[in-house]
Design a protein around this motif. Structure first.
Motif, PDB file in Angstrom:
ATOM      1  N   VAL A 236      25.646  94.873  26.562  1.00 31.95           N
ATOM      2  CA  VAL A 236      25.038  95.655  27.637  1.00 31.95           C
ATOM      3  C   VAL A 236      23.982  94.820  28.361  1.00 31.95           C
ATOM      4  O   VAL A 236      23.140  94.171  27.725  1.00 31.95           O
ATOM      5  N   ALA A 237      24.022  94.843  29.693  1.00 30.97           N
ATOM      6  CA  ALA A 237      22.971  94.248  30.530  1.00 30.97           C
ATOM      7  C   ALA A 237      22.236  95.391  31.211  1.00 30.97           C
ATOM      8  O   ALA A 237      22.854  96.198  31.920  1.00 30.97           O
ATOM      9  N   SER A 238      20.912  95.478  30.988  1.00 30.27           N
ATOM     10  CA  SER A 238      20.128  96.599  31.510  1.00 30.27           C
ATOM     11  C   SER A 238      18.908  96.078  32.251  1.00 30.27           C
ATOM     12  O   SER A 238      18.232  95.149  31.778  1.00 30.27           O
ATOM     13  N   VAL A 239      18.609  96.659  33.429  1.00 31.87           N
ATOM     14  CA  VAL A 239      17.467  96.250  34.243  1.00 31.87           C
ATOM     15  C   VAL A 239      16.741  97.493  34.750  1.00 31.87           C
ATOM     16  O   VAL A 239      17.257  98.612  34.659  1.00 31.87           O
ATOM     17  N   THR A 240      15.532  97.251  35.295  1.00 34.67           N
ATOM     18  CA  THR A 240      14.760  98.336  35.911  1.00 34.67           C
ATOM     19  C   THR A 240      14.724  98.126  37.416  1.00 34.67           C
ATOM     20  O   THR A 240      14.335  97.056  37.898  1.00 34.67           O
ATOM     21  N   TYR A 241      15.131  99.133  38.152  1.00 32.44           N
ATOM     22  CA  TYR A 241      15.084  99.099  39.616  1.00 32.44           C
ATOM     23  C   TYR A 241      13.790  99.758  40.088  1.00 32.44           C
ATOM     24  O   TYR A 241      13.396 100.819  39.576  1.00 32.44           O
ATOM     25  N   SER A 242      13.099  99.116  41.072  1.00 30.07           N
ATOM     26  CA  SER A 242      11.884  99.677  41.674  1.00 30.07           C
ATOM     27  C   SER A 242      12.107  99.835  43.168  1.00 30.07           C
ATOM     28  O   SER A 242      12.565  98.899  43.839  1.00 30.07           O
ATOM     29  N   ALA A 243      11.736 100.997  43.703  1.00 34.27           N
ATOM     30  CA  ALA A 243      11.996 101.308  45.109  1.00 34.27           C
ATOM     31  C   ALA A 243      10.886 100.796  46.024  1.00 34.27           C
ATOM     32  O   ALA A 243      10.358 101.516  46.873  1.00 34.27           O
TER      33      ALA A 243
ATOM     34  N   ALA B  57       8.244  92.772  50.346  1.00 33.93           N
ATOM     35  CA  ALA B  57       7.032  92.735  51.167  1.00 33.93           C
ATOM     36  C   ALA B  57       6.043  93.820  50.770  1.00 33.93           C
ATOM     37  O   ALA B  57       5.004  93.984  51.414  1.00 33.93           O
ATOM     38  N   GLY B  58       6.379  94.584  49.721  1.00 34.36           N
ATOM     39  CA  GLY B  58       5.475  95.636  49.276  1.00 34.36           C
ATOM     40  C   GLY B  58       5.666  96.960  49.977  1.00 34.36           C
ATOM     41  O   GLY B  58       4.886  97.891  49.769  1.00 34.36           O
ATOM     42  N   GLN B  59       6.705  97.069  50.806  1.00 26.48           N
ATOM     43  CA  GLN B  59       6.960  98.305  51.530  1.00 26.48           C
ATOM     44  C   GLN B  59       7.912  99.204  50.743  1.00 26.48           C
ATOM     45  O   GLN B  59       8.842  98.721  50.088  1.00 26.48           O
ATOM     46  N   PRO B  60       7.702 100.521  50.791  1.00 28.26           N
ATOM     47  CA  PRO B  60       8.571 101.427  50.030  1.00 28.26           C
ATOM     48  C   PRO B  60       9.956 101.542  50.656  1.00 28.26           C
ATOM     49  O   PRO B  60      10.114 101.502  51.877  1.00 28.26           O
TER      50      PRO B  60
ATOM     51  N   ALA C  67      11.380 109.442  43.559  1.00 27.01           N
ATOM     52  CA  ALA C  67      10.263 109.624  44.479  1.00 27.01           C
ATOM     53  C   ALA C  67       9.966 108.284  45.141  1.00 27.01           C
ATOM     54  O   ALA C  67      10.436 107.234  44.694  1.00 27.01           O
ATOM     55  N   SER C  68       9.191 108.295  46.207  1.00 25.82           N
ATOM     56  CA  SER C  68       8.840 107.056  46.894  1.00 25.82           C
ATOM     57  C   SER C  68       8.178 106.088  45.919  1.00 25.82           C
ATOM     58  O   SER C  68       7.254 106.448  45.192  1.00 25.82           O
ATOM     59  N   GLY C  69       8.701 104.860  45.872  1.00 27.18           N
ATOM     60  CA  GLY C  69       8.151 103.848  44.977  1.00 27.18           C
ATOM     61  C   GLY C  69       8.537 104.028  43.529  1.00 27.18           C
ATOM     62  O   GLY C  69       8.002 103.332  42.662  1.00 27.18           O
ATOM     63  N   GLY C  70       9.485 104.942  43.229  1.00 26.86           N
ATOM     64  CA  GLY C  70       9.855 105.230  41.847  1.00 26.86           C
ATOM     65  C   GLY C  70      10.738 104.169  41.220  1.00 26.86           C
ATOM     66  O   GLY C  70      11.177 103.212  41.869  1.00 26.86           O
TER      67      GLY C  70
END
Length: 646
Positions: A211-218, A222-225, A158-161
């Motif tokens: 294992v290298a694991s990260v969290t991706y944020s959409a 600049a704070g834009q989705p 979803a947007s920003g997920g």
């Protein structure tokens, strides 16, 4: 005796000679001949075989074997290991003790996954007084590092997920559990572990399982989705990069917030003060990011009368589109009636999603010069020799109709001497607008003991409203007043060095001094001005002086001055007492004591403010004596020589 001497000599020769033989020692003789301890060094693999090349994960060891001159193993001896180039290879640990077989060994690994080249490993030990060293050469070969295909979950956001992205690093086909590997992650849009990767990758070290694991944020830096297809890349030196994709839904506007109104207070149209305020709203997505290009309808919900939106006098709703940062701005113009104003901003696509402005007010009118009033709780202060004597300065303000100005109107103060609080903000008590500050005596003390104090704020000039429409317009007569200044020397004209509040105008007009000082030739045709008033405070003495003594058998009078500045009175509240001799001469009354406050006139520096004190006497005869004592508010009493009645 000869036999014993021969035996002794033979023993001495045996002790000095010893047996012969060669050694591989790099040190000197051990005192027992030329034979020395020996050491050999080799690099071995995990199976114990001698090798000449090491690689990451190869479990190679540097092995040193220490033997004495006879070839027997030397156990329990400290061996130090060093490598010739630490950028090529690393040892762990750097020391070891020989075991029962005379063997000491340490791990040797490439210094990094990208290390290449050749180096020497040297082992050294000390046996007795003999230093023994040995070395061998080896090479560092390329590591067979690989990254697995990216694991992304979920792949539809979803947007920003958020999504979890991971990869496994392997060396020679085995997960790099014991060898930490730095993996750089980047994304075509969005953040990795909260950091923007637009200008470079975010590095993460593999765990104990490789294992290298990260969290991706959409959401971008600049704070834009983000929206659409996003590519995520993982890379590490010496390995082929791995990429993966995920899909992010387009953002949807579901929130409107009110940001601000600048200024929060405007005034009725034609008042000469601010009549326009800019209101800002912001459109946000479900995750709180700003959204551009969203249509917003703006309308006036509370209108005290005549307020216009985007144009003076036009109350109709308008539609605007949010800018790149999600902001929507609209101007509100005052009408002719004061009161609160409320503007609503609603999504065109969903009118139930809206926000309303706060704090915007149309005020009845700004402060008018004609309705500016400055007063002091006390003017004559015991301040020429005393610090900290205080008085309260109060400003009362109204608009040109004589109505209270809005709360929060800021009045500024400045003083020639002493110290005054810099400003106060008006409040209404019983619907009367005023505010007060404290003034205290201290250095500097102006010559003559007269300190000018100026109070000022933004407001309007007075004018004659010829057509009676309560608006300054064509045909009305303006009462001109120039820049406000503080007339320190009370010359009634502006002099260089005096404090001034410049407005930048240069129109011809007459200057003035006194209570409302105005600098000449600084006028314009506008209604706005600096509303001002000046007061003078007196730094009176603690010690008195008297003059003009006049005495009869029924009356004794004199003038009472400050001894340091004879034109000034003693401080307000100064007490005057008297005694007589003989006591049959009675004092019936002392007029003028205790001393009342003296209010100086701004612009009259030479005015005589000394106080006349008169004693009414009865039962007195010629030759009787009257003794005067003057006590300042601080308690210092001064007694003057007796006055003999005629």
């Amino acid at each position: 005796m000869r036999y014993l001497a021969a035996v002794a000599v033979a023993g001495l020769v045996a002790a000095c000679g010893g047996g012969g033989g060669s050694t591989s020692s790099t040190g000197g003789s051990n005192g027992g001949g030329t034979a020395t301890p020996t050491m050999t060094v080799a690099v071995i693999n995990s199976g114990g075989a001698v090798v000449t090349s090491v690689s990451v994960g190869g479990a190679a060891m540097a092995r040193a074997t220490l033997r004495d001159a006879s070839g027997a193993a030397i156990a329990g001896r400290l061996v130090n290991f060093t490598v010739s180039d630490e950028a090529i290879a690393a040892l762990s640990p750097a020391t070891a003790l020989t075991d029962a077989s005379g063997v000491a060994q340490v791990s040797v690994e490439p210094a990094s996954l990208s290390a290449r080249g050749a180096a020497s490993v040297t082992a050294s030990a000390t046996v007795g007084e003999t230093a023994v060293t040995a070395s061998t050469d080896f090479s560092v070969s390329a590591s067979s590092l690989a990254l697995s295909a990216l694991s992304i979950s979920p792949t539809a956001l979803a947007s920003g997920g958020n999504a979890t992205v991971s990869t496994t690093a392997s060396i020679a086909g085995v997960a790099a559990g014991s060898t930490p590997v730095n993996v750089a992650f980047s994304a075509s849009c969005g953040r990795i572990d909260g950091q923007d990767t637009g200008s470079g990758g975010f590095s993460k070290t593999t765990n104990g399982s490789g294992v290298a694991s990260v969290t991706y944020s959409a959401v971008d830096g600049a704070g834009q989705p983000c929206s659409g297809t996003v590519t995520v890349t993982a890379s590490s030196a010496g390995a082929s990069a791995q990429t993966g994709t995920l899909t992010v839904a387009a953002p949807v506007a579901n929130t409107v917030t009110f940001v601000d109104a600048t200024p929060q207070q405007i005034f009725v149209a034609g008042s000469g003060a601010a009549e326009q305020s800019v209101l800002r709203f912001r459109v946000l997505s479900s995750v709180g990011t700003s959204l551009a290009s969203v249509p917003v309808r703006l309308s006036i919900e509370t209108n005290p009368g005549g307020v216009g939106l985007d144009a003076s006098g036009s109350p109709a709703a308008v539609t605007k589109t949010s800018d790149a940062d999600g902001y929507v701005s609209v101007s509100a113009f005052s009408g002719t009636i004061p009161g609160a104003v409320k503007v609503r901003a609603a999504l065109v696509s969903s009118p139930t999603v809206f926000a309303e402005s706060q704090f915007l007010t149309v005020a009845s009118g700004p402060p008018s010069q004609r309705f500016m009033s400055l007063s002091a709780g006390q003017f004559a202060l015991e301040g020429w020799a005393v610090d900290g004597t205080s008085t309260t300065l109060t400003v009362r303000l109204a608009d040109r109709q004589g109505n209270a100005v809005e709360d929060g109107t800021v009045i500024n103060f400045t003083a020639e001497g002493g110290q005054v609080a810099r400003s106060c903000a008006t409040t209404r008590t019983a619907n009367i607008s005023s505010c007060s500050v404290t003034f205290v005596t201290q250095n500097p003390r102006p010559a003559g003991g007269r300190a000018s104090v100026l109070a000022y704020t933004e407001g309007t000039k007075d004018y004659v409203d010829v057509n009676g429409n309560n608006i300054f317009d064509a045909g009305d007569t303006l009462v001109q007043i120039g820049d406000a200044y503080r007339d320190d020397n009370e010359s009634n004209v502006f002099d260089a060095g005096e404090f001034v509040v410049p407005r930048g105008a240069s129109g011809a007009c007459t200057g003035a001094g006194g209570a409302f000082p105005s600098k000449s030739n600084t006028c314009d045709g506008g209604l706005a001005t600096t509303v001002r008033q000046q007061a003078v405070l007196l730094f009176a003495s603690t010690t008195p002086a008297i003059s003009s003594v006049s005495a009869t058998r029924s009356r004794l009078s004199f003038k009472l001055h400050s001894s340091d500045n004879l034109l000034l009175p003693m401080p307000a509240g100064t007490r005057v007492t008297a005694t007589t001799s003989p006591t049959t001469c009675l004092i019936d009354n002392i007029a003028g004591a205790p001393l009342a406050d003296a209010r100086p006139t701004p612009g009259r520096p030479l005015e005589d403010l000394a106080t006349t004190v008169a004693l009414s006497l009865s039962g007195c005869a010629a030759g009787n004596a009257v003794t005067i004592t003057v006590t300042a508010p601080s308690g210092l009493a001064t007694t003057f020589p007796a006055v003999t009645l005629p």
